[in-house]
Design a protein around this motif. Structure first.
Motif, PDB file in Angstrom:
ATOM      1  N   LYS A   6      50.686  10.441  -4.938  1.00  0.00           N
ATOM      2  CA  LYS A   6      49.696  10.597  -6.010  1.00  0.00           C
ATOM      3  C   LYS A   6      48.396  11.167  -5.460  1.00  0.00           C
ATOM      4  N   GLU A   7      47.999  10.726  -4.284  1.00  0.00           N
ATOM      5  CA  GLU A   7      46.782  11.240  -3.654  1.00  0.00           C
ATOM      6  C   GLU A   7      46.947  12.718  -3.305  1.00  0.00           C
ATOM      7  N   GLU A   9      48.869  14.861  -4.814  1.00  0.00           N
ATOM      8  CA  GLU A   9      48.848  15.611  -6.071  1.00  0.00           C
ATOM      9  C   GLU A   9      47.414  15.775  -6.582  1.00  0.00           C
ATOM     10  N   THR A  10      46.624  14.727  -6.468  1.00  0.00           N
ATOM     11  CA  THR A  10      45.221  14.781  -6.877  1.00  0.00           C
ATOM     12  C   THR A  10      44.455  15.791  -6.024  1.00  0.00           C
ATOM     13  N   CYS A  11      44.683  15.767  -4.726  1.00  0.00           N
ATOM     14  CA  CYS A  11      44.032  16.734  -3.820  1.00  0.00           C
ATOM     15  C   CYS A  11      44.444  18.154  -4.161  1.00  0.00           C
ATOM     16  N   ARG A  13      45.431  19.307  -7.097  1.00  0.00           N
ATOM     17  CA  ARG A  13      44.781  19.689  -8.353  1.00  0.00           C
ATOM     18  C   ARG A  13      43.320  20.095  -8.115  1.00  0.00           C
ATOM     19  N   LYS A  14      42.607  19.305  -7.316  1.00  0.00           N
ATOM     20  CA  LYS A  14      41.204  19.619  -7.005  1.00  0.00           C
ATOM     21  C   LYS A  14      41.103  20.948  -6.267  1.00  0.00           C
TER      22      LYS A  14
END
Length: 131
Positions: A6-7, A9-11, A13-14
């Protein structure tokens, strides 16, 4: 492991968002206009063409009050100028150009397209070509 994915994926996206912002900024450099400006005389016309950035496209509408289609084209260019703010849209009365003998009512409205100080294209009697 699940939290790690999840981390990641978040990175990602950013990172994608930042890349898109950077690309958009690079593509949208230069002056923004967003309006149809009136040129007052031939000298101002020449100055606009010669002093504008080499990468800016300039569209000049040569018109005259009462000439068929000129008012409608001015309205259309006002809308286009708002949508394409990287293009400089101008208009000038044929009688103010200093070359009014070249721009009689039968060749109006006329559109001239410039880039880098050079005439790229011209459209004479636009209403005949584009109904």
């Amino acid at each position: 492991l699940i939290n790690s994915d999840k981390e990641d994926e978040t990175c990602l996206r950013k990172y994608r968002k930042r890349c898109m912002q950077d690309m958009h900024q690079k593509l949208s450099f230069g002056p923004k206009y967003g309006y149809l400006s009136e040129l007052q005389n031939g000298e101002q016309f020449l100055e606009t063409i010669e002093k504008e950035r080499k990468t800016t496209t300039i569209i000049v509408h040569i018109y005259e009050d009462g000439a068929k289609g000129c008012d409608l084209l001015n309205s259309s260019l006002t809308c286009l100028a708002a949508e394409y703010c990287m293009v400089r849209f101008c208009k000038i009365k044929a009688s103010n150009t200093g070359a009014e003998d070249r721009f009689s009512f039968d060749v109006l409205p006329t559109l001239l397209v410039y880039r880098g100080g050079e005439l790229v294209s011209n459209f004479i009697s636009v209403t005949e070509q584009f109904n």
